[in-house]
Write a protein that holds these residues in place. Structure first.
Motif, PDB file in Angstrom:
ATOM      1  N   VAL A  65      12.621 -11.157 -14.435  1.00 41.20           N
ATOM      2  CA  VAL A  65      13.990 -11.396 -14.900  1.00 41.20           C
ATOM      3  C   VAL A  65      14.585 -12.614 -14.198  1.00 41.20           C
ATOM      4  CG1 VAL A  65      16.325 -10.431 -14.976  1.00 41.20           C
ATOM      5  CG2 VAL A  65      14.346  -8.997 -15.543  1.00 41.20           C
ATOM      6  N   TYR A  66      14.421 -12.675 -12.882  1.00 35.73           N
ATOM      7  CA  TYR A  66      14.954 -13.816 -12.130  1.00 35.73           C
ATOM      8  C   TYR A  66      14.218 -15.098 -12.506  1.00 35.73           C
ATOM      9  CZ  TYR A  66      16.996  -9.998  -9.479  1.00 35.73           C
ATOM     10  OH  TYR A  66      17.685  -8.858  -9.137  1.00 35.73           O
ATOM     11  N   ALA A  67      12.915 -14.996 -12.767  1.00 35.82           N
ATOM     12  CA  ALA A  67      12.157 -16.173 -13.209  1.00 35.82           C
ATOM     13  C   ALA A  67      12.650 -16.648 -14.573  1.00 35.82           C
ATOM     14  CB  ALA A  67      10.664 -15.835 -13.260  1.00 35.82           C
ATOM     15  N   LYS A  68      12.990 -15.695 -15.439  1.00 34.62           N
ATOM     16  CA  LYS A  68      13.503 -16.062 -16.763  1.00 34.62           C
ATOM     17  C   LYS A  68      14.849 -16.763 -16.639  1.00 34.62           C
ATOM     18  CE  LYS A  68      13.007 -16.030 -21.235  1.00 34.62           C
ATOM     19  NZ  LYS A  68      11.895 -16.780 -21.869  1.00 34.62           N
ATOM     20  N   ALA A  69      15.679 -16.331 -15.719  1.00 31.71           N
ATOM     21  CA  ALA A  69      16.966 -16.997 -15.494  1.00 31.71           C
ATOM     22  C   ALA A  69      16.744 -18.456 -15.113  1.00 31.71           C
ATOM     23  CB  ALA A  69      17.757 -16.276 -14.408  1.00 31.71           C
ATOM     24  N   ALA A  70      15.804 -18.704 -14.194  1.00 31.18           N
ATOM     25  CA  ALA A  70      15.515 -20.076 -13.775  1.00 31.18           C
ATOM     26  C   ALA A  70      14.974 -20.897 -14.935  1.00 31.18           C
ATOM     27  CB  ALA A  70      14.516 -20.056 -12.617  1.00 31.18           C
TER      28      ALA A  70
END
Length: 412
Positions: A65-70
């Protein structure tokens, strides 16, 4: 280090603000965010709630999820939807909700001042929520959720912001709520320097909303400080994204209570117990308390006005809050709810929903009774923070709310 300082904001390109701005990440659940972002590829929800772009069963706190935000942030920058200013600036930010207007300053605020309690808190934070914000900041290398701060009386600051807002805006858009958001860049170096001086002279700033975001910024800053020489305190991670309004323009709405049952009491028995500490008057209309110490009660299809006995109002800044008076003199001793944070018999409704929402939920049989409260005053919040104390849960409901995406702080 300076209390606040200008920064080079990452913000919507001209004409793209309406495509980008989104409600704060913490006022929507995943289903609501997915619905709101449908058909809106540039909505900031793809950064603040990136699980909406992953399978529905995805854990919102998974690494993906955090990787997708980036990934989404990078896409919006590369597509030119978001662009960064070339030099550090301050920004004036106006919120308009109906006939309510507030005008504040977008800046970065000092982590050192936060750690030293010059930027003052009034709430406890939860480690799991801090962890989430820390991971989001580290994944993006940016702070995208502004902390809502208040400053004490400062007429010259108010004047400088008002003059800045007379220029053509950089961005203007209406949110789904109907609130209008307008942003101006303050480019005059003399004005920037004077604003910095005026804020430096203030004894304190006050967190209104964003305790987890500010705590997370402090943790990120601590993790990035070198153990040896080379740390100056001027690094970008030593400051966090903030919007700072004059305290006398901020609007706190009532935060009302609903309870599922009468704790094995009859209506008559309940009212008899209440009368030991409150004067009770039957009302013909919904009761919106006009003064501290007054409460509305909706029970059995009827409204009552409750007024607490004056001798039961203590001097302590936390204990004298209306939320405390109701909790300590009625909800706990009469209804048996001693821990409103965890007890499932109590629920909370922001005043923006109106008193009819209280009636609806009681009349439906979902709840047995409801209480309407007088809004907490900013002066009370500041007194609690000055005393180094914390407010009870669900004490404040700020409206209008900021949006995400109008200005973000990149950590260089």
């Amino acid at each position: 280090m300076p209390l606040i300082r200008p920064f080079a904001a990452l913000r919507p390109a001209p004409g793209r603000a309406a495509d980008v701005i989104a409600p704060p990440y913490d006022v929507l659940n995943t289903v609501e965010a997915r619905t709101l972002a449908a058909g809106r590829p540039w909505s900031f929800l793809h950064i603040s709630k990136p699980e909406i772009d992953l399978p529905p069963e995805t854990d919102p706190h998974a690494a993906a999820v955090y990787a997708k935000a980036a990934e989404n942030l990078k896409r919006m920058i590369e597509s030119g939807v978001l662009a960064r200013d070339q030099r550090p600036l301050y920004y004036a930010y106006r919120l308009v909700m109906g006939d309510h207007v507030q005008l504040g300053l977008v800046a970065t605020a000092s982590v050192a001042a936060y750690d030293a309690n010059r930027i003052r808190k009034h709430e406890f934070t939860r480690p799991d929520k801090e962890d989430d914000r820390v991971r989001q900041i580290l994944a993006l290398n940016a702070q995208t959720g502004p902390v809502l701060l208040a400053y004490p009386d400062a007429p010259e600051v108010d004047r400088l912001l008002a003059e800045s807002a007379e220029q053509p805006p950089e961005a203007e858009a209406a949110a789904e709520s109907g609130v209008r958001h307008t942003l101006w860049a303050i480019r005059d170096e003399t004005v920037i320097a004077r604003l910095s001086e005026l804020f430096e002279a203030m004894p304190a700033l006050y967190i209104a909303d964003g305790h987890h975001r500010s705590a997370a910024a402090s943790r990120v800053a601590a993790s990035r400080r070198p153990s040896g020489p080379g740390h100056t305190g001027n690094e970008s991670h030593e400051y966090f994204l903030s919007v700072i309004f004059p305290h006398n323009q901020m609007r706190i709405m009532d935060y009302n209570r609903l309870v599922k049952d009468l704790n094995h009491l009859s209506e008559a028995g309940f009212l008899n117990r209440v009368s030991e500490r409150f004067a009770i008057e039957k009302a013909d209309n919904p009761v919106k308390p006009g003064n501290p110490g007054e409460f509305g009660l909706y029970l059995g299809g009827h409204w009552y006005k409750l007024t607490i006995r004056s001798d039961l109002i203590p001097a302590d800044p936390v204990a004298r809050l209306d939320v405390s008076l109701l909790q300590d003199n009625l909800i706990s001793p009469v209804l048996g709810i001693s821990d409103p944070r965890r007890d499932r018999r109590i629920d909370f409704v922001g005043g923006v929903r109106g008193l009819h929402e209280l009636e609806r939920r009681v009349d439906s049989g979902e709840m047995a009774l409801a209480f309407s409260l007088h809004p907490t005053r900013m002066e009370d919040l500041m007194a609690v923070a000055d005393a180094g104390q914390v407010m009870p849960p669900k004490s404040t409901w700020f409206e209008p709310k900021l949006v995400d995406g109008l200005a973000s702080h990149i950590l260089d």
